[in-house]
Scaffold this active site. Structure first.
Site, PDB file in Angstrom:
ATOM      1  N   ARG A  16      80.283   4.021  25.285  1.00  0.00           N
ATOM      2  CA  ARG A  16      79.014   4.173  24.562  1.00  0.00           C
ATOM      3  C   ARG A  16      78.690   2.995  23.648  1.00  0.00           C
ATOM      4  O   ARG A  16      77.566   2.844  23.178  1.00  0.00           O
ATOM      5  CB  ARG A  16      79.042   5.499  23.762  1.00  0.00           C
ATOM      6  N   GLN A  73      98.886   3.561  28.009  1.00  0.00           N
ATOM      7  CA  GLN A  73      98.210   4.573  28.826  1.00  0.00           C
ATOM      8  C   GLN A  73      97.435   3.841  29.918  1.00  0.00           C
ATOM      9  O   GLN A  73      96.410   3.219  29.656  1.00  0.00           O
ATOM     10  CB  GLN A  73      97.244   5.412  27.969  1.00  0.00           C
ATOM     11  N   ASN A 386      83.492 -41.334   8.988  1.00  0.00           N
ATOM     12  CA  ASN A 386      84.891 -41.046   9.327  1.00  0.00           C
ATOM     13  C   ASN A 386      85.184 -41.080  10.820  1.00  0.00           C
ATOM     14  O   ASN A 386      86.333 -41.003  11.228  1.00  0.00           O
ATOM     15  CB  ASN A 386      85.277 -39.670   8.772  1.00  0.00           C
ATOM     16  N   ARG A 440      75.005 -55.918   1.620  1.00  0.00           N
ATOM     17  CA  ARG A 440      73.660 -55.595   2.100  1.00  0.00           C
ATOM     18  C   ARG A 440      72.885 -56.891   2.177  1.00  0.00           C
ATOM     19  O   ARG A 440      73.245 -57.881   1.531  1.00  0.00           O
ATOM     20  CB  ARG A 440      72.961 -54.607   1.160  1.00  0.00           C
TER      21      ARG A 440
HETATM   22  C1  UD1 Z   1      87.263  13.389  20.041  1.00  0.00           C
HETATM   23  C2  UD1 Z   1      87.652  14.881  20.083  1.00  0.00           C
HETATM   24  C3  UD1 Z   1      86.556  15.681  19.391  1.00  0.00           C
HETATM   25  C4  UD1 Z   1      86.381  15.179  17.954  1.00  0.00           C
HETATM   26  C5  UD1 Z   1      86.117  13.657  17.925  1.00  0.00           C
HETATM   27  C6  UD1 Z   1      86.203  13.176  16.481  1.00  0.00           C
HETATM   28  C7  UD1 Z   1      88.937  15.314  22.131  1.00  0.00           C
HETATM   29  C8  UD1 Z   1      88.912  15.866  23.504  1.00  0.00           C
HETATM   30  N1  UD1 Z   1      87.792  15.321  21.442  1.00  0.00           N
HETATM   31  O1  UD1 Z   1      86.055  13.249  20.805  1.00  0.00           O
HETATM   32  O2  UD1 Z   1      86.905  17.059  19.364  1.00  0.00           O
HETATM   33  O3  UD1 Z   1      85.304  15.872  17.343  1.00  0.00           O
HETATM   34  O4  UD1 Z   1      87.125  12.958  18.690  1.00  0.00           O
HETATM   35  O5  UD1 Z   1      85.861  11.831  16.355  1.00  0.00           O
HETATM   36  O6  UD1 Z   1      89.987  14.909  21.676  1.00  0.00           O
HETATM   37  N2  UD1 Z   1      91.415   7.753  23.805  1.00  0.00           N
HETATM   38  C9  UD1 Z   1      92.549   7.283  24.442  1.00  0.00           C
HETATM   39  N3  UD1 Z   1      92.765   7.641  25.736  1.00  0.00           N
HETATM   40  C10 UD1 Z   1      91.930   8.462  26.419  1.00  0.00           C
HETATM   41  C11 UD1 Z   1      90.769   8.931  25.757  1.00  0.00           C
HETATM   42  C12 UD1 Z   1      90.555   8.569  24.450  1.00  0.00           C
HETATM   43  O7  UD1 Z   1      93.345   6.548  23.863  1.00  0.00           O
HETATM   44  O8  UD1 Z   1      92.216   8.734  27.590  1.00  0.00           O
HETATM   45  C13 UD1 Z   1      91.195   7.352  22.400  1.00  0.00           C
HETATM   46  C14 UD1 Z   1      89.939   6.512  22.220  1.00  0.00           C
HETATM   47  O9  UD1 Z   1      90.242   5.127  22.277  1.00  0.00           O
HETATM   48  C15 UD1 Z   1      89.462   6.920  20.822  1.00  0.00           C
HETATM   49  C16 UD1 Z   1      90.024   8.324  20.641  1.00  0.00           C
HETATM   50  O10 UD1 Z   1      91.001   8.504  21.622  1.00  0.00           O
HETATM   51  O11 UD1 Z   1      89.984   6.079  19.820  1.00  0.00           O
HETATM   52  C17 UD1 Z   1      88.957   9.400  20.750  1.00  0.00           C
HETATM   53  O12 UD1 Z   1      88.337   9.317  22.021  1.00  0.00           O
HETATM   54  P1  UD1 Z   1      86.778   9.520  22.179  1.00  0.00           P
HETATM   55  O13 UD1 Z   1      86.455   9.358  23.614  1.00  0.00           O
HETATM   56  O14 UD1 Z   1      86.039   8.707  21.201  1.00  0.00           O
HETATM   57  O15 UD1 Z   1      86.673  11.081  21.820  1.00  0.00           O
HETATM   58  P2  UD1 Z   1      85.398  11.839  21.250  1.00  0.00           P
HETATM   59  O16 UD1 Z   1      84.478  12.130  22.358  1.00  0.00           O
HETATM   60  O17 UD1 Z   1      84.849  11.155  20.074  1.00  0.00           O
HETATM   61 CA    CA Z   2      85.168   9.202  19.089  1.00  0.00          CA
END
Ligand code: UD1
Ligand code: CA
Length: 469
Positions: A16, A73, A386, A440
């Site tokens: 996003r 991951q 320079n 000069r």
């Molecule tokens: C997540 C929570 C949501 C919460 C919100 C708060 C879940 C399913 N949802 O949603 O309930 O309200 O955060 O900000 O947990 N990431 C990984 N590996 C993955 C997926 C994500 O490392 O496979 C990391 C992302 O880099 C990020 C964090 O996890 O830093 C959160 O992921 P993101 O996709 O932003 O989750 P949200 O949709 O915001």
């Molecule tokens: Ca998030």
């Protein structure tokens, strides 16, 4: 003492954000979001910190270096799957595990500490940190039963109409009993709208297995905000900026208009320094006491001692000693070192040069690759030449020397102390102490020239044109 572990989730691409830069590396007030998270976690004594990396793994590692361990991951299958990657490092350990997302840069160590305390007090296996959101859209919702006890967390995309109305949201921070966390993680499924393994499902799994699941509601929603797009990024920057500015004001710095003052998180400023509107202070900048930083100055990675005055100027990677001043509209480039009580006036550029105590470089001058002693006067429009097109060369100017206006000092060059360079000179040879160099063409005055070509000719043509009309 109970052992404490932390897991930072930072493997996502951040679709996003629509960016080439991985989400957690986007800066908020001069520091990557994930680094803010780590810095706060470091305030608490942790036995182990693991950061889960995937997208941009090498770049994240470069930023966080050995301040944390890493789990990789490979495929981003969801937050639950992400935490599972830390299993190799954490399983079979007794203690509490704090989980924080790398895209929530505003959390403070204070809040994490409160969460740990609440978790222990409740004797819970899992405690989620929640907040009341003015606009809960996009967040996971906290579903409580009619006794107010947490049942589960539902994601926005999986929520029913009734659940969407819940304003208490999951901040993405949790405290788990470490062993319970990893045993429950093996049970989560991806049968949801996004086809992901949600960490949030662990709550319901633990609850169903008879464990105590709790929720600790923090008061300040702003602190919990997650950054998923550039609009949220701007908002996070604004909130962080406000926090930083208030801290400086509390410490005795005057910000004439905090709304338009931009100070990176690691900048240090001494008491009674006044900062005018539109000032941007970046990186590792340090400013002493009783300084004046005038409107629209930008200062990056620069050390400024006390009693220094900067007027509408641009400073990068430079040093200004006490009592010195610069501007308006001057530029200190990397390795410019401005000595005590030095005056740098307007439209002056200084690069990789030492300027000794009490020396003046008043106007329209370029000083590059040079060492200037004390009490020197550099006249207007002087150029330290320079560069020969291939190499850079150095110029030395000794104490008490005088460089006349409009001089070109062609490096390599040594001008001794107590030496004099006449205005308009192009100096190619060294000048000895107590000598004057003048280089000069001599002036020639041509008698009656004004009445002749080309001025007289031009007057004639203009006269003809007037007659035509
Ligand atoms: C997540 C929570 C949501 C919460 C919100 C708060 C879940 C399913 N949802 O949603 O309930 O309200 O955060 O900000 O947990 N990431 C990984 N590996 C993955 C997926 C994500 O490392 O496979 C990391 C992302 O880099 C990020 C964090 O996890 O830093 C959160 O992921 P993101 O996709 O932003 O989750 P949200 O949709 O915001
Ligand atoms: Ca998030």
């Amino acid at each position: 003492m109970t052992s404490k572990f932390a897991v930072i989730l930072a493997a996502g691409q951040g679709t996003r954000m629509k960016s080439k830069l991985y989400k957690v590396l986007h800066p908020v007030c001069g520091k990557a979001m994930v680094e803010h998270v780590l810095t706060q976690i470091e305030q608490i004594k942790m036995d182990e910190i693991v950061t889960v990396i995937g997208h941009g793994a090498e770049l994240v590692k470069e930023r966080l270096v050995n301040r944390t361990d890493y789990a990789y991951q490979e495929e981003q299958l969801g937050t639950g799957h992400a935490v599972l990657q830390a299993e190799k490092l954490l399983k079979n350990k007794d203690g509490l595990t704090l989980i924080v997302c790398g895209d929530t840069p505003l959390f403070t160590a204070q809040t994490f500490t409160e969460l740990f305390a609440y978790h222990e007090q409740k004797g819970a296996a899992a405690t989620v940190l929640t907040a009341e959101a003015p606009n809960p859209f996009g967040y996971g919702r906290i579903v409580r039963n009619n006794l107010g006890i947490v049942e589960k967390i539902v994601e926005q995309k999986d929520a029913s109409e009734t659940e969407k109305k819940i304003s208490e949201v999951n901040t993405g921070v949790y405290c788990f009993n470490n062993r319970d966390l990893f045993s429950a993680l093996h049970l989560i499924k991806n049968d949801n709208v996004q086809g992901e393994y949600y960490l949030t499902d662990v709550m319901e799994i633990l609850k169903k297995s008879g464990k105590v699941v709790a929720a600790y509601k923090m008061k300040n929603f702003d602190e919990s905000m997650g950054v998923n797009d550039r609009i949220a990024l701007a908002k996070a920057n604004k909130l962080m900026r406000q926090r930083i500015n208030e801290e400086h004001m509390r410490n005795g710095v005057t910000l004439v208009d905090p709304q338009t003052t931009y100070i990176d998180i690691d900048v240090k400023i001494g008491k009674d320094t006044v900062i005018e509107p539109g000032v941007v202070l970046k990186g590792e900048t340090i400013i002493g006491e009783d300084c004046f930083i005038g409107a629209h100055s930008e200062i990056c990675d620069t050390q400024i001692a006390s009693n220094v005055k900067v007027t509408a100027s641009f400073l990068e990677d430079a040093i200004m000693e006490k009592g010195s001043n610069i501007g308006p509209y001057s530029h200190l480039r990397p390795a410019a070192h401005v000595g005590e009580n030095v005056h740098i006036g307007n439209f002056v550029e200084i690069k990789k040069a030492e300027i000794g105590k009490n020396t003046k470089v008043g106007h329209l001058t370029y000083v590059g690759d040079a060492t200037l002693g004390e009490e020197i006067n550099v006249g207007c429009g002087t150029v330290f030449v320079n560069y020969d097109g291939i190499n850079k060369h150095h110029t030395n100017v000794g104490d008490y020397s005088f460089i006349g206006s409009g001089s070109n000092l062609i490096a390599p060059l040594n001008i001794a102390d107590h030496a004099y360079v006449a205005a308009g000179s192009t100096i190619t040879n060294n000048v000895d102490s107590h000598d004057m160099a003048i280089a000069r063409g001599r002036q020639v005055n041509k008698k009656g020239y004004f009445d002749r070509y080309p001025v007289a000719k031009a007057a004639e043509i203009s006269q003809k044109n007037t007659n035509k009309k």
